[in-house]
Write a protein that holds these residues in place. Structure first.
Motif, PDB file in Angstrom:
ATOM      1  N   SER A  33      -5.362   0.999  -6.693  1.00  6.89           N
ATOM      2  CA  SER A  33      -4.935  -0.336  -7.078  1.00  6.89           C
ATOM      3  C   SER A  33      -3.752  -0.149  -8.016  1.00  6.89           C
ATOM      4  O   SER A  33      -3.578   0.924  -8.605  1.00  6.89           O
ATOM      5  CB  SER A  33      -6.059  -1.098  -7.770  1.00  6.89           C
ATOM      6  OG  SER A  33      -7.102  -1.381  -6.866  1.00  6.89           O
ATOM      7  N   GLY A  34      -2.963  -1.188  -8.166  1.00  4.05           N
ATOM      8  CA  GLY A  34      -1.810  -1.051  -9.045  1.00  4.05           C
ATOM      9  C   GLY A  34      -1.191  -2.394  -9.347  1.00  4.05           C
ATOM     10  O   GLY A  34      -1.441  -3.386  -8.657  1.00  4.05           O
ATOM     11  N   CYS A  39       8.576  -0.781 -10.981  1.00  3.41           N
ATOM     12  CA  CYS A  39       7.721   0.116 -11.743  1.00  3.41           C
ATOM     13  C   CYS A  39       6.252  -0.240 -11.552  1.00  3.41           C
ATOM     14  O   CYS A  39       5.904  -1.403 -11.346  1.00  3.41           O
ATOM     15  CB  CYS A  39       8.072   0.064 -13.231  1.00  3.41           C
ATOM     16  SG  CYS A  39       9.775   0.572 -13.600  1.00  3.41           S
ATOM     17  N   VAL A  40       5.396   0.769 -11.668  1.00  3.52           N
ATOM     18  CA  VAL A  40       3.988   0.626 -11.302  1.00  3.52           C
ATOM     19  C   VAL A  40       3.078   1.192 -12.384  1.00  3.52           C
ATOM     20  O   VAL A  40       3.338   2.258 -12.931  1.00  3.52           O
ATOM     21  CB  VAL A  40       3.683   1.398  -9.991  1.00  3.52           C
ATOM     22  CG1 VAL A  40       2.256   1.132  -9.527  1.00  3.52           C
ATOM     23  CG2 VAL A  40       4.689   1.062  -8.910  1.00  3.52           C
ATOM     24  N   ARG A  86       0.831  -1.207   0.000  1.00  2.58           N
ATOM     25  CA  ARG A  86       0.000   0.000   0.000  1.00  2.58           C
ATOM     26  C   ARG A  86       0.866   1.256   0.000  1.00  2.58           C
ATOM     27  O   ARG A  86       0.564   2.234  -0.689  1.00  2.58           O
ATOM     28  CB  ARG A  86      -0.923  -0.007   1.219  1.00  2.58           C
ATOM     29  CG  ARG A  86      -1.865   1.184   1.272  1.00  2.58           C
ATOM     30  CD  ARG A  86      -2.830   1.080   2.438  1.00  2.58           C
ATOM     31  NE  ARG A  86      -3.669  -0.107   2.334  1.00  2.58           N
ATOM     32  CZ  ARG A  86      -4.594  -0.439   3.221  1.00  2.58           C
ATOM     33  NH1 ARG A  86      -4.787   0.306   4.287  1.00  2.58           N
ATOM     34  NH2 ARG A  86      -5.323  -1.520   3.051  1.00  2.58           N
ATOM     35  N   ALA A  87       1.964   1.231   0.763  1.00  2.00           N
ATOM     36  CA  ALA A  87       2.845   2.397   0.826  1.00  2.00           C
ATOM     37  C   ALA A  87       3.468   2.694  -0.534  1.00  2.00           C
ATOM     38  O   ALA A  87       3.635   3.863  -0.911  1.00  2.00           O
ATOM     39  CB  ALA A  87       3.931   2.177   1.876  1.00  2.00           C
ATOM     40  N   GLU A  88       3.810   1.664  -1.279  1.00  9.44           N
ATOM     41  CA  GLU A  88       4.407   1.869  -2.605  1.00  9.44           C
ATOM     42  C   GLU A  88       3.395   2.456  -3.583  1.00  9.44           C
ATOM     43  O   GLU A  88       3.736   3.339  -4.395  1.00  9.44           O
ATOM     44  CB  GLU A  88       4.954   0.543  -3.130  1.00  9.44           C
ATOM     45  CG  GLU A  88       6.216   0.091  -2.398  1.00  9.44           C
ATOM     46  CD  GLU A  88       6.659  -1.296  -2.822  1.00  9.44           C
ATOM     47  OE1 GLU A  88       7.830  -1.453  -3.180  1.00  9.44           O
ATOM     48  OE2 GLU A  88       5.821  -2.225  -2.791  1.00  9.44           O
ATOM     49  N   LYS A  89       2.165   1.996  -3.518  1.00 12.97           N
ATOM     50  CA  LYS A  89       1.138   2.568  -4.402  1.00 12.97           C
ATOM     51  C   LYS A  89       0.868   4.031  -4.050  1.00 12.97           C
ATOM     52  O   LYS A  89       0.677   4.864  -4.942  1.00 12.97           O
ATOM     53  CB  LYS A  89      -0.136   1.737  -4.319  1.00 12.97           C
ATOM     54  CG  LYS A  89      -0.025   0.398  -5.049  1.00 12.97           C
ATOM     55  CD  LYS A  89      -1.288  -0.426  -4.957  1.00 12.97           C
ATOM     56  CE  LYS A  89      -1.398  -1.126  -3.627  1.00 12.97           C
ATOM     57  NZ  LYS A  89      -2.506  -2.106  -3.594  1.00 12.97           N
TER      58      LYS A  89
END
Length: 267
Positions: free
Chosen positions: A212-213, A235-236, A172-175
């Motif tokens: 979301s990702g 990468c996202v 969640r933190a990365e998104k």
């Protein structure tokens, strides 16, 4: 049904499903409903980051003392909340903490997840077998996935593994960090315009969105050169949703968290 808004790069999407091209192969991805829009994941960067611009300041931090055991499970029971916290604290040694970097540039690796470890040979079915947890981190300093196996009984790390080019689901933190980079980038103008159209308010923070990702991996010739290291880099592709509102189509944009860059895929 709402019409897709074509005025901005970030197009409002009324439907709940979007086909996503993650690499050169077209892969169908169904966007989750509102209740699942904030799911969490299960676990050369330095040179690229220097080339991208001034290096981020690294904030100081402190490794906390390992907590008391607290509530414990038995056998193959799911890890308790106390065990989850204890395993992560045990796994985060001072050496790992001092020599790594999180997604937002702070000292210490990015936590990805804690899972009950598979039993070792001979332990299967033994109720007295050691209870172990696999703790995964991502080190943005050198794009390394770190997995540490913790014996919850002894409070010690019994195994450590490192891998490059392995990209587990996003936390969640990365998104949220990816959304912050997108909002701050000129390529995020369409997302901000669509948010303003839908709510009448300015989009200034990832907290205003449900996120979301999916991890994006580069394929030869399938993306601009700035994204060629995706897969080695983290990468996202984001699928943002306005809270209590529609999805916003940002499929054409990829956020390289390792290089902290946003780029647009070709059409």
């Amino acid at each position: 049904m709402r019409n897709i808004v074509h005025r901005h790069l970030g197009k409002v999407v009324a439907g709940a499903a979007i086909a996503v091209a993650g690499t050169a192969v077209m892969i169908g991805v169904t966007l989750p409903g509102t209740a699942g829009a904030e799911e969490t994941g299960g676990a050369g960067g330095r040179s690229a980051r220097q080339a991208a611009g001034p290096e981020r300041a690294v904030a100081p931090g402190v490794v906390e003392e390992v907590p008391d055991e607290g509530e414990k499970g038995t056998g193959r029971d799911p890890l308790t909340d106390d065990e989850l916290r204890r395993a992560e604290k045990i796994a985060l040694s001072r050496q790992l903490f001092q020599g790594s970097e999180s997604v937002d540039g702070k000292r210490g690796p990015q936590p990805l997840g804690v899972d009950l470890a598979e039993p070792e040979t001979g332990d299967t079915g033994d109720p007295a077998a050691p209870r172990r947890a696999d703790v995964t981190f991502y080190d943005y300093q050198d794009d390394t996935l770190v997995t540490r196996t913790v014996d919850l009984g002894t409070g010690k790390v019994v195994a450590t593994g490192t891998q490059h080019g392995v990209q587990p689901p996003l936390s969640r933190a990365e998104k949220a960090e990816a959304a912050g980079l997108l909002i701050a980038d000129p390529l995020g103008a369409g997302l901000k315009a669509d948010y303003k159209d839908a709510t009448g308010k300015a989009l200034t923070s990832p907290d205003q969105l449900q996120l979301s990702g999916a991890v994006y991996r580069a394929a030869p010739g399938a993306q601009p050169a700035v994204l060629d290291r995706c897969g080695e880099h983290r990468c996202v592709r984001l699928f943002p949703k306005i809270k209590n509102g529609p999805w916003v189509d940002m499929r054409s944009l990829v956020i390289d968290l390792s290089a902290r860059k946003v780029a647009e895929l070709g059409h």
